[in-house]
Design an enzyme around this catalytic site. Structure first.
Site, PDB file in Angstrom:
ATOM      1  N   THR A  51       0.763  -0.985   0.044  1.00 29.49           N
ATOM      2  CA  THR A  51      -0.132   0.048  -0.100  1.00 29.49           C
ATOM      3  C   THR A  51       1.053   1.304  -0.138  1.00 29.49           C
ATOM      4  O   THR A  51       0.568   2.211  -0.952  1.00 29.49           O
ATOM      5  CB  THR A  51      -0.887   0.170   1.418  1.00 29.49           C
ATOM      6  OG1 THR A  51      -1.271  -1.232   1.527  1.00 29.49           O
ATOM      7  CG2 THR A  51      -2.131   1.000   1.024  1.00 29.49           C
ATOM      8  N   HIS A 118      -8.135  -0.055   3.432  1.00 28.86           N
ATOM      9  CA  HIS A 118      -8.085  -1.384   3.201  1.00 28.86           C
ATOM     10  C   HIS A 118      -9.541  -2.030   3.256  1.00 28.86           C
ATOM     11  O   HIS A 118      -9.471  -3.404   3.403  1.00 28.86           O
ATOM     12  CB  HIS A 118      -7.290  -1.956   4.625  1.00 28.86           C
ATOM     13  CG  HIS A 118      -5.800  -1.518   4.685  1.00 28.86           C
ATOM     14  ND1 HIS A 118      -4.858  -1.554   3.444  1.00 28.86           N
ATOM     15  CD2 HIS A 118      -5.220  -1.300   5.619  1.00 28.86           C
ATOM     16  CE1 HIS A 118      -3.782  -1.063   3.751  1.00 28.86           C
ATOM     17  NE2 HIS A 118      -3.789  -0.993   5.030  1.00 28.86           N
ATOM     18  N   SER A 150       4.023 -10.586   6.969  1.00 26.07           N
ATOM     19  CA  SER A 150       4.401  -9.315   7.066  1.00 26.07           C
ATOM     20  C   SER A 150       3.165  -8.773   8.013  1.00 26.07           C
ATOM     21  O   SER A 150       3.420  -7.638   8.983  1.00 26.07           O
ATOM     22  CB  SER A 150       4.130  -8.332   5.790  1.00 26.07           C
ATOM     23  OG  SER A 150       4.307  -7.150   5.922  1.00 26.07           O
ATOM     24  N   SER A 238      12.734   3.323  -4.604  1.00 24.47           N
ATOM     25  CA  SER A 238      13.343   2.036  -4.194  1.00 24.47           C
ATOM     26  C   SER A 238      13.325   1.743  -2.694  1.00 24.47           C
ATOM     27  O   SER A 238      13.202   2.657  -1.977  1.00 24.47           O
ATOM     28  CB  SER A 238      15.095   2.250  -4.767  1.00 24.47           C
ATOM     29  OG  SER A 238      15.483   2.916  -3.906  1.00 24.47           O
TER      30      SER A 238
HETATM   31  P1  A3P Z   1       7.470  -6.697   4.433  1.00 24.02           P
HETATM   32  O1  A3P Z   1       7.008  -6.794   5.715  1.00 24.02           O
HETATM   33  O2  A3P Z   1       7.289  -8.224   3.769  1.00 24.02           O
HETATM   34  O3  A3P Z   1       8.889  -6.265   4.259  1.00 24.02           O
HETATM   35  P2  A3P Z   1       1.900  -1.768   3.396  1.00 24.02           P
HETATM   36  O4  A3P Z   1       2.228  -0.570   2.784  1.00 24.02           O
HETATM   37  O5  A3P Z   1       0.776  -2.398   2.334  1.00 24.02           O
HETATM   38  O6  A3P Z   1       1.444  -2.102   4.908  1.00 24.02           O
HETATM   39  O7  A3P Z   1       2.804  -3.001   2.789  1.00 24.02           O
HETATM   40  C1  A3P Z   1       4.047  -3.226   3.581  1.00 24.02           C
HETATM   41  C2  A3P Z   1       5.101  -4.037   2.908  1.00 24.02           C
HETATM   42  O8  A3P Z   1       5.515  -3.348   1.974  1.00 24.02           O
HETATM   43  C3  A3P Z   1       6.360  -4.348   3.886  1.00 24.02           C
HETATM   44  O9  A3P Z   1       6.553  -5.821   3.629  1.00 24.02           O
HETATM   45  C4  A3P Z   1       7.259  -3.448   3.348  1.00 24.02           C
HETATM   46  O10 A3P Z   1       8.719  -3.792   3.618  1.00 24.02           O
HETATM   47  C5  A3P Z   1       6.753  -3.498   1.914  1.00 24.02           C
HETATM   48  N1  A3P Z   1       7.564  -2.070   1.037  1.00 24.02           N
HETATM   49  C6  A3P Z   1       7.115  -0.903   1.315  1.00 24.02           C
HETATM   50  N2  A3P Z   1       7.629  -0.132   0.456  1.00 24.02           N
HETATM   51  C7  A3P Z   1       8.445  -0.949  -0.315  1.00 24.02           C
HETATM   52  C8  A3P Z   1       9.386  -0.436  -1.384  1.00 24.02           C
HETATM   53  N3  A3P Z   1       9.864   0.625  -1.849  1.00 24.02           N
HETATM   54  N4  A3P Z   1      10.062  -1.754  -1.904  1.00 24.02           N
HETATM   55  C9  A3P Z   1       9.631  -3.033  -1.688  1.00 24.02           C
HETATM   56  N5  A3P Z   1       8.593  -3.210  -0.580  1.00 24.02           N
HETATM   57  C10 A3P Z   1       8.099  -2.315   0.107  1.00 24.02           C
END
Ligand code: A3P
Length: 306
Positions: A51, A118, A150, A238
């Site tokens: 997200t 969500h 996660s 990134s």
């Molecule tokens: P992990 O916990 O597997 O590392 P959300 O934003 O929906 O809560 O999702 C969070 C997940 O997206 C986390 O996964 C986070 O590390 C990953 N995430 C956030 N920014 C990112 C990026 N720039 N590149 C890759 N993954 C990213």
């Protein structure tokens, strides 16, 4: 209830078949009746599906890559409509306005508004569900094994969850974790992906080829980017850069909760691994096998692969 599921779910309710904190009942009607605009931009997802990553991408594209303005906390630029449900009005100690009064905050935002949720399709504002208004909706999905792992780390960090991983997996699979049933939630968007105002993305595709997804979203939103802008934005998005970006790591909210002693695992980090397949180091082969079968069954005939 040999897993202790019910005690782990005290204070939770069911809304149109989805698990959410009971306090959602106080906001359900207000969300249902929310005035929606065609120029709203919504990012929808099951939690932990990328997200934040998608929001930052969308916001930068729609704001002419204004990295100066992007220094404002993403939770403020891109309000999370149901934030109040988690850390809401009931908690007078919660002083972050875009958390405590997220709905009011959202309504006070200038247009075009950027909105994160969500919520499943069934719980979106009526004007969206009936297509009376057609805001842009960017949905992002991720494979449920990585989501579940996660999510477990997330609830330990930000939602004061003190159970173990196995209990969390049970909550997730038995539709007792927030926003579950997982597949119903996602399929509500997947099944409407051919609507002109809806686009469906996958975290795994973003990992594989962020450039293509960026160009796809840019076109969907009606913008164009020069090659040098694409390069700059890919760098900005990134994992390494976002990990150290205080505006996108939810550290304002986390810091606030920490100061109130509300984090079960205060050493947690929002930007955790940012990889696909990290479940392999946390799930047993039997659990992986179970998830795979469960996924196959639930996605049979839908055309969706996760
Ligand atoms: P992990 O916990 O597997 O590392 P959300 O934003 O929906 O809560 O999702 C969070 C997940 O997206 C986390 O996964 C986070 O590390 C990953 N995430 C956030 N920014 C990112 C990026 N720039 N590149 C890759 N993954 C990213």
């Amino acid at each position: 209830d040999r897993y202790g599921l019910s005690s782990a779910r005290k204070g939770y309710g069911e809304f149109k078949g989805y698990s959410l904190p009971e306090s959602f009942s106080k906001y359900q009607k207000e969300i249902e009746d929310l005035e929606v605009y065609d120029d709203d931009v919504w990012v929808t997802s099951f939690p932990k599906s990328g997200t934040t990553w998608t929001e930052e991408l969308v916001w930068c594209v729609a704001n002419d890559l204004d990295f100066e303005a992007a220094k404002v906390d993403l939770d403020e630029r891109f309000p999370f409509i149901e934030f109040c449900v988690f850390f809401g009005m009931d908690d007078p100690n919660n002083a972050v306005p875009y958390v405590r009064r997220s709905l009011e905050f959202l309504k006070s935002r200038p247009r075009p508004r950027f909105i994160k949720t969500h919520l499943p399709w069934e719980l979106l504002p009526k004007q969206i569900r009936t297509f009376e208004r057609r805001p842009k909706i960017i949905h992002v999905a991720r494979n449920p094994k990585d989501v579940c792992v996660s999510f477990y780390h997330h609830v330990r960090f930000l939602e004061n969850y003190s159970g173990d991983f196995n209990l969390y997996v049970q909550l997730f699979l038995r539709n007792k974790a927030n926003y579950t049933p997982f597949f119903n939630n996602i399929l509500g968007y997947w099944n409407r992906r051919s609507e002109p105002n809806i686009i469906f993305l996958k975290y795994e595709d973003m990992k594989k080829d962020l450039r293509s997804i960026l160009l796809q979203v840019t076109k969907f939103l009606g913008y164009e980017l020069r090659e040098d802008q694409v390069k700059t934005l890919l760098h900005h998005l990134s994992f390494e850069v976002m990990k150290h970006n205080k505006a996108t790591d939810h550290s304002t909210v986390a810091g606030f909760l920490k100061s109130k002693g509300l984090l079960f695992n205060p050493d947690g980090e929002f930007m955790r691994t940012g990889t696909s397949g990290s479940f392999k180091s946390e799930m047993s082969p039997a659990m992986i096998e179970y998830f795979n079968r469960w996924t196959k069954e639930n996605l049979a005939g839908t055309g969706l692969e996760l």
